[in-house]
Design an enzyme around this catalytic site. Structure first.
Site, short mmCIF file in Angstrom:
data_model
loop_
_atom_site.label_atom_id
_atom_site.label_comp_id
_atom_site.label_asym_id
_atom_site.label_seq_id
_atom_site.Cartn_x
_atom_site.Cartn_y
_atom_site.Cartn_z
CE LYS A 1 -3.84 2.22 2.24
NZ LYS A 1 -4.92 1.74 3.78
CB SER B 1 -8.38 0.14 5.67
OG SER B 1 -9.54 1.83 5.57
CB SER C 1 -7.90 3.30 3.02
OG SER C 1 -6.97 2.56 3.78
#
Lengths: 494, 95, 485
Positions: free
Chosen positions: C76, C175, C151
């Site tokens: 990420k 997330s 997210s």
């Protein structure tokens, strides 16, 4: 200013106008940089005067994902200082974020302590010419220093140096117990002395390691409530603090007397104009949005940890003063002067290890201080070592040289750094104390002045002083005055 | 409690975020919705409850006072949008 | 070679260790997949050249003992990676190149993994659909117009589409678990403090936690083992011995007590989700676990609490993005304050602005007690609910999300309905507990759905074991037709 008069009378510092007597109420927030190798939450160095941005870590410059880790020594230093202020140490304290934007505040918040500071209430005792006064300490907390914004290198831009960013500060907040610029002077100096004794802050105001925000309000004598206060930000010398308070107090009295109301605000002291002015950029109301820093956990301190620090605390100025008065029979004034700096008291105690106390204190407070003042140097760098001063004093006590000769020896010591024994020997300054030699000298002087001797004997006794003068001159000042006196009296009787 | 445009302007100022008028309009609506949503908490009586300080069961672990960082000026300045050899440069600060 | 698409992380590591396949071959395979999958927009940055170089270097080594020997991984874009652009999905960091490596990613590289690239995410991890990213939304490989969740949406998308054998995300309110559920993958949010936060772009410091996202539970155990560990640079990191989650995996869950909280049966929940939850309960029963009805009475207050605490911390954490030290700076503005306002006004997207403003509001003078302090008190209550429950149960089973993946644009105009997506995941963050989401089935549209297992702090091994047993019995596999290639 028509009709305003300042009066100083013992504790009272009063502003007198036509109809009123005003009292000034002052509280101080002193920011003291903690002496530590590394910063409060990072491993970068704290030394003053390094090249810009060379003492900055990724933490100090708030790079994404950087986290604070607290420096144990800074905690210790805060506790030490708290103990030096006879204050309560809080076993649990919390670090909060104080949020505001400024160029030299890289994270957009300062890590500080808000509701739960590490140190609670304490006391500082002021030694004023009119006696002592106790000033309450509200709290002491740990926080980060900001970097520096440099405004004068370019007309359009401000330059930012983050070397100072993250250095540990102790904010020491006094109660509104101070009533005059003189008390503020004494308070700051006393705080500084205590911290220097403890080794927790070097108190160097020129380098900014000690600064203060000064809260000033005025009220009519007899009023119980405090007036509206103004905060004068970041005053960095004691002289300026005094001047700022005087001018701010006058401004407030003038405003109130003309029927206007005072606004609570932050002001700056303009050292050139000698007046305070409102800070334009701070016009918009401050809202620091304090909240506990989620990157740090509550700080728990063990009582054991505090006890250990307490056990190793050095003798503090107030204790030392008491001891000096009792043990060395000093006056409170003398004791105050000698304990005002740890280096002075150390020097004094070194000298009196082997020398007369009374002579020592006079020599230090008169001769040595004059030299240090003239050369503008610290006693630590004194050209005359405590050992040499001690030897010099002993040559006086033992009668080896006179006090007068000693002063010239001292002058040579200051200039050359040589020890007094050597100087006395080299210059042949040793006092003539052999009665036979002195007798010979006297006989010779009297023979050379036989007419004067006859005059003396026929009643002109004023001439005694003349003989003494001539004998001392003949001995180049080295003859022991007491012996000269004794022998001369006998000789003149005959 | 509904939020009005002035409150949005005030928090935007505190947050140092410029907003044009459209944005202020839509944010006023959104913020009112969100604040109304979180005000559900008012139904709970929390007088006797201590606020949570941390979910981690430990206290602060200090580090030793050792210099092991700094001296990375180039690294510190490298990403800055405006700098010279020694400093970050920002538009003039008015005091 | 196409076998690699079916291979788990564990398999690939074994193949490389046994020299059945080279690190370079694996790396090239995933690079090809990534190149064929630009439509998914799951990457913000790729580092192919560097990855190939590292793979070649790796293949020259004689011995390698790392847990992730020679495996290329994408992460990420919230993890700072040394000399590789790190954006947090934001314009304000669009050109930021860290000179340092986050502790968690460093742990991966120390175990032999190789960085493939940086994965798309919601801006500063604020979002539940990956639509708040400055770099455009990432697409769910399950369907053309579906969001991958958020997210960590790019991470879930890349994992489901086989663009990385496994990945790591961060989870502040769901997330990791919500996108895992939306893409039919496994995602675990560890106990707060198990993985270091050092070097991860912060959203809400008291809630943020990095965790593994994988194709199966075994991989999840392996990756968690590799990434976790005490870090003295993070004051909230838990100082404990590293655990061997993978080798300690054990599907015998007989006698374990599993709690079913009635408060998670919310209004308007699709019936498939309820069915799936019951299915999960049955599997556990059959596996010898004891099912106990429990109550977590303050559950419904979790989301409002979260939307005070997280924005409050975010408003402060994001103050450092001011155009001075790094990142975007607006050219407009005559003085410092105007520069700040324009930089942040132009540099932050709408959702970030919303949250920063909410956070500033709830902390501001006069409102602090009513909002922030109140929320921290309710947070205590929520944590107490869990603490009480874990006196009687070993783990709690809930659905991961109240719905399956939704369409791009479906919820962007209604922040509250977007926030409601995290209703089942948020309480866990508020209490700092570990939780895993595993794929458990599909809804009527054929979109995957997940179940969530929660345990008390530091009991990751237990939920991994239960999850492994459930995975074995459920034996669910989402089929993906690679429509974008």
């Amino acid at each position: 200013m028509v009709g305003i008069k300042m009066e100083k009378n013992k504790f009272d510092y009063i502003i007198k106008t036509e109809n009123n007597l005003w009292e000034v109420v002052i509280g101080l927030e002193v920011h003291a940089q903690v002496i530590s190798e590394s910063k409060l939450f990072s491993g970068s160095p704290t030394k003053f005067g390094a090249k810009p941005n060379t003492q900055v870590s990724l933490v100090d410059s708030a790079f994404p994902g950087m986290l604070p880790v607290i420096n144990e020594y800074c905690i210790k230093q805060a506790i030490k200082t708290g103990l030096g202020l006879s204050a309560k140490i809080n076993l649990l304290s919390i670090f909060d974020r104080k949020n505001y934007f400024y160029a030299d505040l890289p994270a957009g918040y300062q890590i500080s302590q808000y509701k739960n500071p590490i140190v609670g209430e304490g006391i500082v005792t002021l030694d004023m010419p009119y006696g002592t006064k106790k000033i309450g300490i509200e709290r002491l907390h740990l926080e980060q220093d900001a970097g520096k914004s440099i405004h004068d290198l370019s007309p359009e831009n401000t330059f930012v140096d983050l070397n100072r960013s993250g250095v540990a500060l102790m904010e020491i907040v006094s109660k509104p117990d101070l009533r005059s610029p003189q008390e503020v002077n004494a308070y700051v100096k006393k705080l500084r002395t205590i911290m220097r004794y403890l080794g927790t802050c070097d108190g160097n105001m020129q380098e900014g390691s000690l600064r203060a925000d000064v809260n000033v309000s005025v009220r009519k004598i007899g009023d119980k409530n405090f007036g509206t206060r103004c905060e004068i930000k970041n005053v960095n010398s004691i002289k300026f603090m005094e001047l700022a308070i005087e001018s701010e107090a006058r401004r407030q009295v003038e405003l109130l007397e003309s029927g206007k109301t005072l606004e609570q605000e932050t002001r700056l002291f303009d050292t050139k104009k000698n007046e305070t002015r409102s800070m334009r950029s701070k016009e918009e109301a401050h809202d620091y949005r304090y909240f506990p820093d989620p990157d740090l956990l509550p700080l728990k301190i063990e009582q054991k940890f505090i006890d250990e620090i307490k056990k190793n605390l050095p003798e503090l100025p107030d204790e030392k003063k008491e001891r000096f008065i009792k043990k060395f029979k000093l006056t409170p004034y003398e004791a105050n002067v000698l304990v005002s700096e740890i280096d002075i008291s150390n020097y004094f105690e070194e000298v009196i290890k082997n020398a007369d106390i009374k002579l020592a204190k006079n020599w230090i407070m008169v001769e040595l201080f004059a030299v240090l003042n003239k050369k503008n140097i610290n006693i630590k760098n004194s050209p005359v070592s405590s050992k040499d001063l001690s030897s010099l004093i002993n040559t006086i006590s033992s009668g080896e040289i006179s006090g007068k000769i000693a002063k010239s020896v001292f002058e040579i010591m200051v200039e050359t750094g040589k020890d007094p024994g050597k100087i006395i020997k080299e210059k042949g300054l040793k006092q003539q104390s052999d009665p036979k030699e002195i007798e010979k000298l006297i006989i010779k002087v009297l023979q050379n002045n036989s007419e004067k001797v006859s005059e003396y004997k026929s009643g002109k006794e004023k001439l005694y002083g003349f003989f003494i003068g001539e004998i001392m001159k003949a001995s180049s000042g080295k003859a022991n005055p007491k012996l000269v006196n004794d022998i001369l009296k006998i000789k003149l009787k005959k | 409690m509904p939020i009005d445009k002035n409150q949005v302007k005030k928090v935007a100022k505190l947050s140092r975020i410029s907003l044009d008028d459209d944005k202020i309009e839509s944010l006023t609506k959104d913020l009112t919705l969100i604040i109304n949503f979180v005000e559900q908490l008012n139904k709970l009586n929390t007088n006797e409850i201590n606020p949570l300080t941390s979910v981690v069961h430990k206290t602060l672990e200090p580090r030793n006072d050792v210099i092991n960082d700094g001296k990375i000026k180039n690294e510190i300045l490298k990403n800055s949008p405006s700098k010279n050899e020694d400093f970050f440069i920002v538009p003039k600060v008015i005091e | 070679m196409s076998d690699l698409n079916k291979s788990s992380l564990t398999n690939i590591v074994n193949l490389i260790k046994k020299k059945k396949i080279s690190s370079l071959e694996v790396t090239n395979h995933f690079i090809k997949n990534i190149e064929n999958s630009r439509k998914l927009n799951s990457f913000i940055t790729t580092c192919f050249e560097e990855a190939i170089k590292k793979a070649k270097e790796f293949d020259k080594k004689k011995n390698f003992n790392g847990l992730l020997a020679g495996v290329p991984l994408a992460v990420k874009d919230l993890f700072c990676t040394k000399n590789v652009k790190t954006t947090a999905g934001s314009k304000i960091l669009q050109n930021f190149i860290p000179t340092y490596e986050s502790s968690v990613t460093q742990n991966l590289w120390s175990e032999g993994a190789i960085l493939l690239g940086k994965l798309n995410c919601d801006e500063f991890a604020m979002g539940s659909s990956n639509e708040t990213s400055y770099f455009g939304n990432s697409i769910n490989p399950i369907g053309k117009n579906l969001v991958p969740g958020g997210s960590s949406g790019g991470s879930a998308s890349a994992l489901a589409a086989n663009l990385t054998p496994a990945t790591i995300g961060t989870d502040t309110g769901g997330s990791i678990r919500q996108p895992a559920s939306f893409t039919g993958t496994v995602g675990l949010k560890p106990t707060y403090g198990l993985c270091s936060r050092w070097g991860i772009v912060a959203f809400a410091s008291s809630l943020d936690q990095a965790g593994p996202m994988t194709k199966n539970v075994e991989d999840c155990a392996l990756l968690l083992e590799a990434m976790s560990g005490y870090d003295k640079k993070d004051s909230t990191s838990i100082n404990k011995k590293k655990e061997n989650y993978k080798s300690n995996l054990n599907t015998n869950i007989k006698g374990l007590k599993i709690g079913i909280p009635k408060e998670y049966r919310v209004e308007n929940m699709p019936k498939e989700i309820d069915k799936l939850w019951k299915h999960g309960v049955n599997i556990l029963k059959k596996s010898g676990a004891e099912i106990i009805d429990i109550t977590l009475p303050h559950t419904k207050y979790a989301l409002p609490t979260y939307y005070i605490v997280a924005p409050a911390e975010a408003s402060s954490n994001l103050a450092r993005y001011d155009g001075v030290k790094y990142g975007y700076r607006s050219k407009k503005g005559k003085n410092l304050i105007e520069m700040y306002e324009n930089t942040r006004g132009e540099g932050f997207g709408d959702e970030v602005k919303r949250r920063v403003l909410i956070g500033t509001y709830v902390l501001s003078s006069g409102y602090y007690d009513a909002y922030y302090l109140k929320a921290q008190k309710v947070r205590s209550l929520i944590k107490n609910d869990f603490d009480k429950s874990f006196k009687t149960v070993d783990a709690i089973l809930t659905p991961s999300t109240p719905s399956s993946a939704f369409k791009v644009g479906e919820k962007t105009n209604d922040p509250i309905s977007m926030y409601l997506n995290d209703i089942f995941t948020v309480p866990v963050n508020l209490a700092g507990l570990p939780a895993i989401s595993i794929p458990a089935g599909q809804d009527e549209k054929g979109y995957p759905l997940g179940l969530q297992l929660i345990s008390k702090a530091l009991d990751e091994q237990k939920i991994l074991n239960i999850a492994l047993q459930m995975e074995k019995v459920i034996s669910f596999k989402q089929s993906i037709n690679r429509w974008w290639e």
